[in-house]
Write an enzyme that holds these catalytic residues in place. Structure first.
Site, PDB file in Angstrom:
ATOM      1  CD1 TRP A 120      -1.833  -2.070   1.941  1.00 57.98           C
ATOM      2  CD2 TRP A 120      -3.625  -1.176  -0.219  1.00 57.98           C
ATOM      3  NE1 TRP A 120      -2.741  -3.714   1.510  1.00 57.98           N
ATOM      4  CE2 TRP A 120      -3.375  -2.273   0.520  1.00 57.98           C
ATOM      5  CE3 TRP A 120      -3.397  -0.278  -1.681  1.00 57.98           C
ATOM      6  CZ2 TRP A 120      -4.848  -2.794  -0.531  1.00 57.98           C
ATOM      7  CZ3 TRP A 120      -4.462  -1.272  -2.178  1.00 57.98           C
ATOM      8  CH2 TRP A 120      -5.634  -2.489  -1.999  1.00 57.98           C
ATOM      9  CG  ASP A 170      -3.002   4.140   4.327  1.00 61.70           C
ATOM     10  OD1 ASP A 170      -3.977   4.114   4.967  1.00 61.70           O
ATOM     11  OD2 ASP A 170      -2.782   3.767   3.461  1.00 61.70           O
ATOM     12  CE  LYS A 193      -7.497  -2.114   4.636  1.00 60.16           C
ATOM     13  NZ  LYS A 193      -8.104  -3.590   4.374  1.00 60.16           N
TER      14      LYS A 193
END
Length: 373
Positions: A114, A182, A206
């Site tokens: 990511w 992030d 999530k």
């Protein structure tokens, strides 16, 4: 094994959802969603069909932002935005908003898929300095001595928890320029000193809500109308801050679920309580892996192991497909590792209970007994 786990199913046709995202939402929240789905706040309309300009949604949005401020203890000089596109959308929105001129440099720490994707997206809008060399696989975190930052960089970007490999920063990165983080996959799992960051952003699917929404927490001094590249108005932080995240129609349903989950977090004791639960849950599985005599293996350095996404293999790789197959038969879903790395992965987000972790541990123990040579 199927007989052993038949009692662990708490609801009809219910499974334990260890998917990496979208992920499990607390049962009590889903039950409230179900009870209110046809009539939100006495309007006679569903939350899925209510106008985002209605006073009822405006009140919900205001309350949700206030709850986020309270749960995370966000300072007054930060804005809370609710934007479309999830975290992947923010990979572009961050440089679009924060890069001010040609030749601007941004620092990126790459520790997994990511953060690598975020850096690649940023290359379209700025000169990217890779703080550490990018490798083809990831097993740990870089040491400070390895990091080569750019003094004039507009910001330092990193991903606090990498879901694919199962790598998590246990500390806040040190830097002299604004930190952009992030936090998608470990958001709201432990207390955070927000004042250490310029921007925190997270896809909410999530630990917080349903997919399709990003929460962006940004310091006031980083919000500007000055951009080197044109910014789509839905991702223009200044416009969205001034427009209360309603420059476009926001993800009404996801914001509603976010509201309920934040209230649930407060009910169970806040981020300190969730941090203690996360430590307990992850320790249970890591201890089992480390104590398996080599039957199970975790390839991640111990000081970089994720509390959220536990990745592991069997020493005999031929057993992995059988592990996933039998787990599914026992109601354990989402345990297969990411397609790029294989193996297994158990995502222990906030909604996963201690009992569900114990069920997984029990399955792993039984599987090992039945297959250990």
């Amino acid at each position: 094994l199927q007989h052993y786990f038949i009692q662990s199913n708490l609801r009809k046709k219910m499974v334990i959802n260890f998917n990496a995202g979208p992920a499990k939402i607390p049962s009590e929240v889903l039950k409230q969603v179900q009870s209110e789905l046809l009539d939100f706040a006495g309007t006679g309309m569903s939350i899925t069909e209510i106008s985002h300009r209605s006073p009822e949604f405006s009140a919900l949005l205001k309350e949700t932002s206030s709850l986020m401020r309270e749960v995370l203890d966000i300072p007054e000089n930060y804005q809370v935005l609710w934007l479309a596109g999830g975290a992947s959308g923010m990979f572009a929105a961050i440089p679009l908003n924060l890069v001010r001129g040609p030749g601007d440099v941004v620092d990126h720490i790459v520790t997994g898929n990511w953060s690598k994707n975020a850096a690649k997206e940023a290359e379209k809008y700025a000169t990217v300095n890779y703080v550490v060399p990018v490798t083809s696989t990831f097993t740990g975190l870089p040491v400070e001595e390895q990091m080569k930052f750019t003094p004039e960089a507009k910001y330092i970007h990193y991903c606090e928890n990498e879901t694919v490999y199962g790598i998590e920063f246990p500390h806040i990165v040190k830097g002299d320029t604004p930190l952009i983080c992030d936090m998608s996959s470990n958001f709201l799992t432990r207390p955070v000193d927000v004042s250490k960051f310029g921007v925190i952003y997270a896809g909410v699917q999530k630990n917080l809500s349903t997919a399709g929404l990003a929460c962006v927490i940004i310091r006031d001094d980083l919000i500007s109308a000055e951009h080197h590249h044109p910014v789509p108005k839905i991702w223009d932080f200044k416009l969205q801050a001034e427009g209360n995240s309603c420059v476009n129609t926001p993800n009404v349903f996801s914001i509603y679920v976010t509201n309920l989950v934040l209230k649930n977090i407060m009910r169970i004791g806040g981020l300190k309580a969730l941090a203690e639960l996360s430590d307990k849950k992850s320790k249970r599985i890591y201890d089992l892996i480390d104590g398996s005599g080599g039957f199970y293996v975790c390839k991640i350095d111990k000081d970089a192991r994720s509390r959220m996404n536990i990745t592991f293999n069997t020493a005999n790789s031929e057993l992995e497909s059988e592990f996933v197959k039998q787990a599914k038969e026992c109601g354990i879903e989402g345990i297969k590792g990411h397609r790029s790395v294989g193996g297994m992965r158990a995502s222990l987000y906030n909604a996963i209970t201690v009992q569900e972790v114990e069920t997984l541990a029990g399955f792993m123990t039984e599987f090992m007994k039945n297959h250990k040579e």
